[in-house]
Write a protein that holds these residues in place. Structure first.
Motif, PDB file in Angstrom:
ATOM      1  N   LYS A   1      -0.514  19.864   5.600  1.00 40.80           N
ATOM      2  CA  LYS A   1      -1.379  18.694   5.527  1.00 40.80           C
ATOM      3  C   LYS A   1      -2.335  18.588   6.711  1.00 40.80           C
ATOM      4  O   LYS A   1      -3.206  17.723   6.732  1.00 40.80           O
ATOM      5  CB  LYS A   1      -0.525  17.420   5.462  1.00 40.80           C
ATOM      6  CG  LYS A   1       0.246  17.259   4.159  1.00 40.80           C
ATOM      7  CD  LYS A   1       1.115  16.022   4.195  1.00 40.80           C
ATOM      8  CE  LYS A   1       1.868  15.830   2.886  1.00 40.80           C
ATOM      9  NZ  LYS A   1       2.803  14.673   2.949  1.00 40.80           N
TER      10      LYS A   1
ATOM     11  N   LYS B   1      -5.326  19.039   9.183  1.00 42.76           N
ATOM     12  CA  LYS B   1      -6.745  19.369   9.073  1.00 42.76           C
ATOM     13  C   LYS B   1      -7.217  20.159  10.296  1.00 42.76           C
ATOM     14  O   LYS B   1      -8.407  20.373  10.489  1.00 42.76           O
ATOM     15  CB  LYS B   1      -7.572  18.089   8.922  1.00 42.76           C
ATOM     16  CG  LYS B   1      -7.262  17.322   7.642  1.00 42.76           C
ATOM     17  CD  LYS B   1      -8.088  16.053   7.545  1.00 42.76           C
ATOM     18  CE  LYS B   1      -7.755  15.286   6.254  1.00 42.76           C
ATOM     19  NZ  LYS B   1      -8.517  14.020   6.144  1.00 42.76           N
TER      20      LYS B   1
ATOM     21  N   SER C   1       4.044  11.998   7.208  1.00 37.94           N
ATOM     22  CA  SER C   1       3.314  11.449   6.059  1.00 37.94           C
ATOM     23  C   SER C   1       2.635  10.128   6.410  1.00 37.94           C
ATOM     24  O   SER C   1       1.640   9.754   5.781  1.00 37.94           O
ATOM     25  CB  SER C   1       4.261  11.243   4.874  1.00 37.94           C
ATOM     26  OG  SER C   1       5.241  10.263   5.168  1.00 37.94           O
TER      27      SER C   1
ATOM     28  N   GLN D   1      -0.629  11.457   7.978  1.00 39.83           N
ATOM     29  CA  GLN D   1      -1.360  12.532   7.298  1.00 39.83           C
ATOM     30  C   GLN D   1      -1.717  12.198   5.853  1.00 39.83           C
ATOM     31  O   GLN D   1      -2.730  12.673   5.348  1.00 39.83           O
ATOM     32  CB  GLN D   1      -0.537  13.827   7.339  1.00 39.83           C
ATOM     33  CG  GLN D   1      -0.498  14.478   8.720  1.00 39.83           C
ATOM     34  CD  GLN D   1       0.156  15.840   8.694  1.00 39.83           C
ATOM     35  OE1 GLN D   1       1.283  15.982   8.221  1.00 39.83           O
ATOM     36  NE2 GLN D   1      -0.530  16.842   9.198  1.00 39.83           N
ATOM     37  N   ASP D   2      -0.875  11.426   5.164  1.00 39.73           N
ATOM     38  CA  ASP D   2      -1.180  11.059   3.784  1.00 39.73           C
ATOM     39  C   ASP D   2      -2.258   9.988   3.732  1.00 39.73           C
ATOM     40  O   ASP D   2      -2.428   9.204   4.687  1.00 39.73           O
ATOM     41  CB  ASP D   2       0.076  10.541   3.077  1.00 39.73           C
ATOM     42  CG  ASP D   2       1.095  11.643   2.825  1.00 39.73           C
ATOM     43  OD1 ASP D   2       0.776  12.817   3.113  1.00 39.73           O
ATOM     44  OD2 ASP D   2       2.199  11.328   2.355  1.00 39.73           O
ATOM     45  N   GLU D   3      -2.973   9.949   2.623  1.00 41.95           N
ATOM     46  CA  GLU D   3      -3.977   8.905   2.444  1.00 41.95           C
ATOM     47  C   GLU D   3      -3.292   7.538   2.408  1.00 41.95           C
ATOM     48  O   GLU D   3      -2.254   7.389   1.750  1.00 41.95           O
ATOM     49  CB  GLU D   3      -4.748   9.124   1.144  1.00 41.95           C
ATOM     50  CG  GLU D   3      -5.743  10.272   1.205  1.00 41.95           C
ATOM     51  CD  GLU D   3      -6.834  10.038   2.222  1.00 41.95           C
ATOM     52  OE1 GLU D   3      -7.332   8.886   2.317  1.00 41.95           O
ATOM     53  OE2 GLU D   3      -7.179  10.980   2.954  1.00 41.95           O
ATOM     54  N   PRO D   4      -3.842   6.534   3.112  1.00 41.46           N
ATOM     55  CA  PRO D   4      -3.215   5.198   3.100  1.00 41.46           C
ATOM     56  C   PRO D   4      -3.117   4.648   1.676  1.00 41.46           C
ATOM     57  O   PRO D   4      -4.000   4.858   0.848  1.00 41.46           O
ATOM     58  CB  PRO D   4      -4.180   4.349   3.949  1.00 41.46           C
ATOM     59  CG  PRO D   4      -4.946   5.330   4.773  1.00 41.46           C
ATOM     60  CD  PRO D   4      -5.049   6.574   3.948  1.00 41.46           C
ATOM     61  N   LEU D   5      -2.021   3.969   1.411  1.00 40.81           N
ATOM     62  CA  LEU D   5      -1.808   3.370   0.091  1.00 40.81           C
ATOM     63  C   LEU D   5      -2.795   2.225  -0.136  1.00 40.81           C
ATOM     64  O   LEU D   5      -2.935   1.344   0.712  1.00 40.81           O
ATOM     65  CB  LEU D   5      -0.369   2.849  -0.010  1.00 40.81           C
ATOM     66  CG  LEU D   5       0.051   2.261  -1.347  1.00 40.81           C
ATOM     67  CD1 LEU D   5       0.090   3.352  -2.418  1.00 40.81           C
ATOM     68  CD2 LEU D   5       1.412   1.590  -1.222  1.00 40.81           C
ATOM     69  N   ALA D   6      -3.474   2.267  -1.269  1.00 36.41           N
ATOM     70  CA  ALA D   6      -4.430   1.201  -1.587  1.00 36.41           C
ATOM     71  C   ALA D   6      -3.688  -0.086  -1.953  1.00 36.41           C
ATOM     72  O   ALA D   6      -2.701  -0.069  -2.690  1.00 36.41           O
ATOM     73  CB  ALA D   6      -5.329   1.635  -2.743  1.00 36.41           C
TER      74      ALA D   6
ATOM     75  N   TYR E   1       7.728   5.493   1.252  1.00 36.40           N
ATOM     76  CA  TYR E   1       7.477   5.297   2.679  1.00 36.40           C
ATOM     77  C   TYR E   1       8.711   4.977   3.506  1.00 36.40           C
ATOM     78  O   TYR E   1       8.678   5.101   4.728  1.00 36.40           O
ATOM     79  CB  TYR E   1       6.461   4.166   2.878  1.00 36.40           C
ATOM     80  CG  TYR E   1       5.038   4.553   2.593  1.00 36.40           C
ATOM     81  CD1 TYR E   1       4.213   5.020   3.601  1.00 36.40           C
ATOM     82  CD2 TYR E   1       4.504   4.448   1.306  1.00 36.40           C
ATOM     83  CE1 TYR E   1       2.897   5.377   3.337  1.00 36.40           C
ATOM     84  CE2 TYR E   1       3.200   4.798   1.036  1.00 36.40           C
ATOM     85  CZ  TYR E   1       2.396   5.255   2.054  1.00 36.40           C
ATOM     86  OH  TYR E   1       1.107   5.613   1.804  1.00 36.40           O
TER      87      TYR E   1
ATOM     88  N   SER F   1      -1.690   2.098   9.121  1.00 37.03           N
ATOM     89  CA  SER F   1      -2.987   2.718   8.874  1.00 37.03           C
ATOM     90  C   SER F   1      -3.933   2.533  10.057  1.00 37.03           C
ATOM     91  O   SER F   1      -4.698   3.436  10.404  1.00 37.03           O
ATOM     92  CB  SER F   1      -3.614   2.131   7.603  1.00 37.03           C
ATOM     93  OG  SER F   1      -4.856   2.735   7.332  1.00 37.03           O
TER      94      SER F   1
ATOM     95  N   ARG G   1      -2.740   5.073  13.014  1.00 34.79           N
ATOM     96  CA  ARG G   1      -2.423   6.458  12.646  1.00 34.79           C
ATOM     97  C   ARG G   1      -2.643   7.430  13.797  1.00 34.79           C
ATOM     98  O   ARG G   1      -1.844   8.348  14.023  1.00 34.79           O
ATOM     99  CB  ARG G   1      -3.280   6.883  11.437  1.00 34.79           C
ATOM    100  CG  ARG G   1      -2.858   6.233  10.139  1.00 34.79           C
ATOM    101  CD  ARG G   1      -3.970   6.301   9.100  1.00 34.79           C
ATOM    102  NE  ARG G   1      -4.249   7.640   8.633  1.00 34.79           N
ATOM    103  CZ  ARG G   1      -3.706   8.190   7.553  1.00 34.79           C
ATOM    104  NH1 ARG G   1      -2.827   7.501   6.843  1.00 34.79           N
ATOM    105  NH2 ARG G   1      -4.026   9.404   7.176  1.00 34.79           N
TER     106      ARG G   1
END
Length: 508
Positions: A17, A19, A106, A109-114, A167, A252, A255
């Motif tokens: 994950k 970048k 996570s 690195q994971d996209e924040p939950l909408a 989470y 978020s 991060r």
């Protein structure tokens, strides 16, 4: 001990994950060729799960650690000289040894939950439910709307459970990460960046994390009565969804701080692991990185082979072509050099008495097979793999490891293609280590490649391999003699000799 596949999936998650992959990332093909998972197990002495993940990322992203080589060695030296500090560091790192700690990455690195668009409605439902609960003690008539509202809250509560389960492991372990980092920061270790400000920032989330820590305890140590009461309170007040989205929002916003603390702990664990690794090796050296296009190793050994025979080599502006029979040690030698190069760049540690090399990216074409699912033959798989090596070799200095190239086609075209490909790969900034059975290549490539070989002795029915690298091209072949030593029919052996001699005369 070989870890199960699902553990390696978790260990590799941070790397996959990330970048921050560099142009010297070790690709999946090379990992398969070099038995990377076995190698990882052999060098992994980490105390924590974040440490494992950072070690894996270091071994895949060469030269991409938190600290430079000199700073890393200073920290390692400090810990080696201060055993009490080292033991305290190990003890604190071990706080993050739970499998759930694999999920911390996570969180950053994971996209924040909408957030759901109707999130604004939750506080209203929560307040109304709590108000009706109080009023129902005085007027039973309020029980009817309370029950209806509890049903609505119940649906929302369990709809959100799937998000909580994604989470909860990471959130509960983030609290341990903060505690661990705080204790490690107090050690005032040299060369490590200060993270005091990041720790203070994350400690503002502790009360939110504590709620989910309780939830995770109920999952692992189930107590029916307490869980039921706690769950009912959460449903009536919609406490879990409200606090969950507040916590996710806070995470978020922080991060970057979580990532810095994670890397601080993980990279420190890598240093501790390197100390233990070096202690358990028969001998090792610190590599010398040069700009002179010189590549050499003395008394080099394979880290996965017990009582491995050591070998030495020296290359300067030329590559290496290896000949020898099967099982003589060619492929193991190539893998040995590749793993030492990875360890040199990632851990500043080599399995040798001396190891010198320039900055290189590492690619290989060793272990290939048919890909029936994607309708690719062995030869076509070779074509695609080696085309990638040709492309990479033009972009940056490379260490290219090849074994029996293009053996999926006929002899004449194999030799022709192998010669042209190996010539193209062996330009100034690259080092190629190629193994082959085709003796013809030693003459065709002698101006670009230093020639080396492995050989064996055939005595009666015994075949003895000494696994010693020898200079020059292989002069004597033993394939037919090995058939004879293994009691093949005399007619088969005799005919094979006649045909081999006839072909040799034609070639000459």
């Amino acid at each position: 001990m070989i870890l199960p596949n699902n553990d390696f999936k978790s260990i590799a998650d941070y790397f996959k994950k990330s970048k921050e992959n560099t142009d010297r990332t070790v690709n999946d093909r090379t990992c398969i060729d070099l038995d990377f998972h076995d190698f990882f197990n052999s060098v992994d002495y980490t105390q924590s799960k974040p440490g494992q993940q950072c070690l894996y990322a270091r071994l895949r992203n060469l030269g991409n650690g938190l600290l430079g080589v000199d700073s890393s060695e200073q920290l390692i030296h400090f810990l080696q000289e201060n055993h009490e500090a080292l033991n305290r560091v190990k003890k604190n790192l071990n706080r993050l040894n739970s499998h759930d700690a694999y999920y911390i990455n996570s969180l950053f690195q994971d996209e924040p939950l909408a957030k759901p668009k109707w999130l604004w409605l939750m506080p209203i439902l929560s307040f109304t439910s709590l108000a009706l609960s109080v009023l129902s003690f005085f007027q039973f008539i309020f029980l009817v709307p309370l029950i209806l509202l509890v049903v609505v809250n119940l649906l929302i509560h369990y709809w959100n459970k799937k998000n909580v389960y994604v989470y909860i492991n990471g959130i509960s372990q983030l609290l341990e990460l903060i505690r661990c980092a705080k204790l490690l920061d107090k050690e005032d270790l040299p060369q490590l960046p200060g993270i005091g400000d990041d720790i203070k920032l994350l400690q503002t989330l502790k009360w939110q994390f504590a709620f989910f820590k309780i939830e995770s305890k109920f999952q692992s140590d189930f107590t029916m009565l307490l869980w039921g009461v706690f769950e009912l309170i959460k449903i009536i007040g919609l406490l879990e969804p409200l606090l969950f989205y507040k916590t996710i929002g806070s995470i978020s916003n922080k991060r970057s701080a979580i990532k810095r603390v994670f890397q601080y702990v993980g990279e420190l664990d890598v240093m501790v692991s390197t100390i233990r690794l070096r202690e358990n090796l028969p001998f090792y050296c610190l590599p010398k990185i040069n700009d002179e296009n010189q590549f050499e190793g003395f008394e080099v050994y394979h880290p996965l082979i017990e009582k491995c025979v050591t070998n030495s080599f020296s290359l300067s502006n030329k590559s290496m072509l290896l000949t020898g029979s099967n099982m003589s040690g060619k492929t193991s030698f190539i893998r040995m050099v590749g793993l030492n190069a990875i360890a040199a760049f990632a851990l500043n540690t080599c399995f040798a008495s001396k190891f010198t090399l320039p900055i290189l990216s590492i690619f290989s074409a060793i272990r290939m097979s048919d890909d029936l699912l994607n309708d690719k033959s062995y030869y076509f798989e070779e074509v695609l793999t080696i085309k990638h090596l040709l492309d990479m070799s033009k972009q940056k200095p490379c260490l290219l490891l090849l074994d029996e190239v293009f053996k999926g086609t006929n002899t004449i075209e194999r030799i022709a293609i192998a010669k042209s490909v190996l010539s193209d790969l062996a330009h100034k900034t690259n080092f190629v280590l190629a193994a082959t059975h085709d003796i013809e290549l030693t003459e065709l490539l002698s101006h670009q490649y230093d020639l080396f070989h492995f050989c064996e002795q055939v005595n009666n029915r015994d075949v003895d391999f000494d696994y010693r690298l020898k200079e020059g091209a292989l002069k004597q072949t033993n394939a037919i003699r090995i058939l004879e030593a293994n009691a093949y029919p005399a007619s088969v052996v005799s005919e094979a000799r006649v045909i081999a001699n006839k072909l040799q005369l034609q070639n000459n």
